[in-house]
Design a protein around this motif. Structure first.
Motif, PDB file in Angstrom:
ATOM      1  N   ALA A  81      -9.109   0.417  -7.353  1.00 26.76           N
ATOM      2  CA  ALA A  81      -7.709   0.435  -7.788  1.00 26.76           C
ATOM      3  C   ALA A  81      -7.050  -0.911  -7.551  1.00 26.76           C
ATOM      4  O   ALA A  81      -6.289  -1.405  -8.400  1.00 26.76           O
ATOM      5  CB  ALA A  81      -6.949   1.538  -7.050  1.00 26.76           C
ATOM      6  N   LEU A  82      -7.331  -1.529  -6.405  1.00 28.87           N
ATOM      7  CA  LEU A  82      -6.759  -2.845  -6.108  1.00 28.87           C
ATOM      8  C   LEU A  82      -7.299  -3.893  -7.086  1.00 28.87           C
ATOM      9  O   LEU A  82      -6.538  -4.735  -7.594  1.00 28.87           O
ATOM     10  CB  LEU A  82      -7.081  -3.241  -4.665  1.00 28.87           C
ATOM     11  CG  LEU A  82      -6.564  -4.609  -4.214  1.00 28.87           C
ATOM     12  CD1 LEU A  82      -5.051  -4.691  -4.326  1.00 28.87           C
ATOM     13  CD2 LEU A  82      -7.006  -4.891  -2.769  1.00 28.87           C
ATOM     14  N   LEU A 101       0.819  -1.207   0.000  1.00 28.25           N
ATOM     15  CA  LEU A 101       0.000   0.000   0.000  1.00 28.25           C
ATOM     16  C   LEU A 101       0.850   1.253   0.000  1.00 28.25           C
ATOM     17  O   LEU A 101       1.935   1.296   0.601  1.00 28.25           O
ATOM     18  CB  LEU A 101      -0.924   0.027   1.216  1.00 28.25           C
ATOM     19  CG  LEU A 101      -1.961  -1.088   1.334  1.00 28.25           C
ATOM     20  CD1 LEU A 101      -2.850  -0.847   2.552  1.00 28.25           C
ATOM     21  CD2 LEU A 101      -2.806  -1.189   0.074  1.00 28.25           C
ATOM     22  N   VAL A 102       0.335   2.292  -0.652  1.00 25.53           N
ATOM     23  CA  VAL A 102       0.942   3.613  -0.577  1.00 25.53           C
ATOM     24  C   VAL A 102       0.922   4.071   0.885  1.00 25.53           C
ATOM     25  O   VAL A 102      -0.051   3.849   1.602  1.00 25.53           O
ATOM     26  CB  VAL A 102       0.178   4.610  -1.468  1.00 25.53           C
ATOM     27  CG1 VAL A 102       0.727   6.024  -1.303  1.00 25.53           C
ATOM     28  CG2 VAL A 102       0.248   4.188  -2.935  1.00 25.53           C
ATOM     29  N   CYS A 162      -7.358   0.501   7.487  1.00 24.11           N
ATOM     30  CA  CYS A 162      -8.001  -0.093   6.318  1.00 24.11           C
ATOM     31  C   CYS A 162      -9.471  -0.325   6.656  1.00 24.11           C
ATOM     32  O   CYS A 162      -9.780  -0.860   7.722  1.00 24.11           O
ATOM     33  CB  CYS A 162      -7.356  -1.431   5.955  1.00 24.11           C
ATOM     34  SG  CYS A 162      -5.698  -1.314   5.242  1.00 24.11           S
ATOM     35  N   MET A 163     -10.359   0.060   5.757  1.00 27.38           N
ATOM     36  CA  MET A 163     -11.777  -0.194   5.974  1.00 27.38           C
ATOM     37  C   MET A 163     -12.047  -1.692   5.858  1.00 27.38           C
ATOM     38  O   MET A 163     -11.378  -2.391   5.081  1.00 27.38           O
ATOM     39  CB  MET A 163     -12.617   0.570   4.953  1.00 27.38           C
ATOM     40  CG  MET A 163     -12.411   2.084   4.997  1.00 27.38           C
ATOM     41  SD  MET A 163     -12.805   2.774   6.631  1.00 27.38           S
ATOM     42  CE  MET A 163     -14.584   2.515   6.660  1.00 27.38           C
ATOM     43  N   PRO A 164     -13.014  -2.222   6.601  1.00 29.14           N
ATOM     44  CA  PRO A 164     -13.315  -3.657   6.537  1.00 29.14           C
ATOM     45  C   PRO A 164     -13.555  -4.147   5.116  1.00 29.14           C
ATOM     46  O   PRO A 164     -13.070  -5.213   4.729  1.00 29.14           O
ATOM     47  CB  PRO A 164     -14.572  -3.787   7.403  1.00 29.14           C
ATOM     48  CG  PRO A 164     -14.463  -2.671   8.387  1.00 29.14           C
ATOM     49  CD  PRO A 164     -13.837  -1.537   7.630  1.00 29.14           C
ATOM     50  N   THR A 200      -0.359   0.290  -3.995  1.00 32.17           N
ATOM     51  CA  THR A 200      -1.667   0.754  -4.439  1.00 32.17           C
ATOM     52  C   THR A 200      -2.297   1.553  -3.298  1.00 32.17           C
ATOM     53  O   THR A 200      -1.956   1.334  -2.124  1.00 32.17           O
ATOM     54  CB  THR A 200      -2.561  -0.444  -4.834  1.00 32.17           C
ATOM     55  OG1 THR A 200      -3.742   0.032  -5.489  1.00 32.17           O
ATOM     56  CG2 THR A 200      -2.961  -1.267  -3.619  1.00 32.17           C
ATOM     57  N   PRO A 201      -3.193   2.499  -3.572  1.00 35.18           N
ATOM     58  CA  PRO A 201      -3.751   3.350  -2.515  1.00 35.18           C
ATOM     59  C   PRO A 201      -4.574   2.570  -1.493  1.00 35.18           C
ATOM     60  O   PRO A 201      -5.283   1.619  -1.838  1.00 35.18           O
ATOM     61  CB  PRO A 201      -4.631   4.343  -3.284  1.00 35.18           C
ATOM     62  CG  PRO A 201      -4.107   4.334  -4.679  1.00 35.18           C
ATOM     63  CD  PRO A 201      -3.633   2.928  -4.914  1.00 35.18           C
ATOM     64  N   ILE A 202      -4.484   2.988  -0.252  1.00 33.06           N
ATOM     65  CA  ILE A 202      -5.269   2.379   0.811  1.00 33.06           C
ATOM     66  C   ILE A 202      -6.755   2.660   0.605  1.00 33.06           C
ATOM     67  O   ILE A 202      -7.140   3.748   0.152  1.00 33.06           O
ATOM     68  CB  ILE A 202      -4.800   2.892   2.196  1.00 33.06           C
ATOM     69  CG1 ILE A 202      -5.508   2.131   3.339  1.00 33.06           C
ATOM     70  CG2 ILE A 202      -5.011   4.388   2.345  1.00 33.06           C
ATOM     71  CD1 ILE A 202      -4.992   2.488   4.727  1.00 33.06           C
TER      72      ILE A 202
END
Length: 416
Positions: A195-196, A154-155, A224-226, A188-190
């Motif tokens: 994007a993932l 993650l970024v 990180c969101m669930p 990749t962005p959190i």
């Protein structure tokens, strides 16, 4: 015991003989008890950093002191060529904590490799993921050298300071001067599921693992969101990749649960822990679930000091104290009080985190490093992770009265 010399002489010696990798604050702590530290002048400080999330039971907790003292008087180190007392017990305890919220009929055993730091645990996880992919290819009759090796991270992540874990760390500012870094990591962005997903659709066949912190620590406490963690689990499964969760900072009851990932209702393949596992004694673990625990065989990984007698004793004592209902409830209650209290302070723009892992962004015009320095002068130990972000990682023995004391110190410092 180290000889006591004047603080100024200590500073002179460090300037001459210690590499300047840290910009140290102008204080020398010489003693600690519970939530408090004492410096060389006798001044007392409330500790809301706990050695960067390490002293989970506070300073010099009797259970840890007793365990370390007893073990050190009996046997300190013999190496991993031999069995030692307690190592299997500690691994079993970690397995139990990792499976704590899995239905009884679906549980599997986890096997752990013991190391000394989070970076070492993460190095082990990366090696395990790549070797597991090669063994999977071999078992399917494919050429092992063609197995996937890419690790998605993650970024703004942080996984350590070794070359591989630094390369895995999604902060380019930390890479400068150390190039060329090992290849094979792609950030990749959190919390960006799209994007993932797009990344996995593009390069998924080359991915052996997705590696992330459930709550990013060093970049300023970003959870990180669930749904993001759940998506990572699904996407990893879709490509036969492993899901590695770095719980070096957010694990072992810091969020109230044994592990932060458990709030998302997922089961990872590999989990790394360190920091608070032994309440101040260097210790870490890379734990792998089910058959993955047998991927690394003799000669493929190792550590001279990992899982030493003293570290194992300290970790067992620490986890024994932390794994109590009242501790879990206190972390949740006091963490909520801390977040709500910070949110009510003038000068605090936003607050985030879980349990006793909290970040606060300051209003425009306030400089977090300056606030941190003034707080230290006023007797409160906190941390600034950027120009406008403060981080709070108090020991897990923190009470609401300590939160109120910390807030009373911070309040006048945030008026400007």
């Amino acid at each position: 015991m180290a000889s006591s010399i004047p603080f100024e002489e200590e500073k002179t010696l460090e300037a001459q003989f210690v590499m300047p990798t840290f910009a140290r604050k102008d204080v020398e702590f010489v003693a600690g008890e519970g939530m408090y530290l004492t410096d060389s002048s006798g001044k007392r400080y409330l500790d809301f950093l706990s050695g960067i999330g390490v002293c989970s039971l506070g300073h010099c907790h009797p259970a840890v002191v007793s365990a370390v003292t007893e073990q050190a008087s009996k046997l300190i180190h013999v190496s991993n060529y031999f069995y030692i007392e307690g190592r299997g017990q500690l691994a079993a305890k970690l397995s139990d904590l990792l499976e704590r919220e899995v239905p009884q009929g679906e549980r599997k055993a986890w096997k752990s490799f013991f190391a000394n730091s989070g970076a070492e645990a993460n190095e082990c996880a990366i090696k395990l993921a790549r070797l597991a992919a090669k063994k999977r290819f071999e078992a399917q009759g494919m050429e092992p050298s063609m197995a996937p090796t890419l690790v998605i991270t993650l970024v703004k992540s942080f996984h350590g300071r070794t070359l591989a874990t630094l390369s895995a760390t999604g902060q380019s500012k930390l890479h400068h001067g150390f190039e060329p870094l090992p290849e094979g990591f792609l950030p990749t962005p959190i919390n960006d599921v799209a994007a993932l997903k797009n990344l996995m659709e593009t390069v998924g066949d080359s991915v052996c693992a997705i590696m992330m912190e459930p709550i990013q620590g060093e970049s300023g406490v970003h959870p990180c969101m669930p749904e993001f963690l759940q998506a990572a689990r699904r996407l990893a499964d879709s490509k036969g990749a492993l899901l590695i969760l770095d719980e070096v900072q957010c694990g072992l009851f810091r969020t109230g649960r044994p592990f932060a990932f458990q709030a998302a209702g997922i089961i990872p393949d590999v989990v790394t822990t360190a920091k608070g596992i032994a309440s101040g004694i260097p210790a870490a673990a890379c734990s792998a679930r089910g058959d993955l625990g047998d991927v690394l065989q003799p000669g493929q990984h190792g550590s001279t000091f990992g899982g030493s007698n003293v570290a194992v004793s300290a970790a067992l004592a620490t986890l024994g104290e932390l794994d109590k209902q009242e501790v879990r409830e206190r972390v949740l209650h006091v963490g909520k009080a801390l977040r709500e209290g910070l949110s009510g302070l003038k000068g605090v723009q936003s607050v985030r985190g879980a349990g006793l892992m909290v970040g606060a962004d300051l209003a425009e015009g306030l400089d977090a490093p300056s606030v941190m320095a003034k707080a230290l002068e006023a007797g409160l130990v906190i941390n600034a992770t950027g120009p406008s972000t403060l981080r709070f990682l108090p020991p897990l023995i923190c009470e609401e009265s300590h939160v109120q004391e910390a807030l009373s110190i911070l309040k006048p410092l945030l008026q400007a």
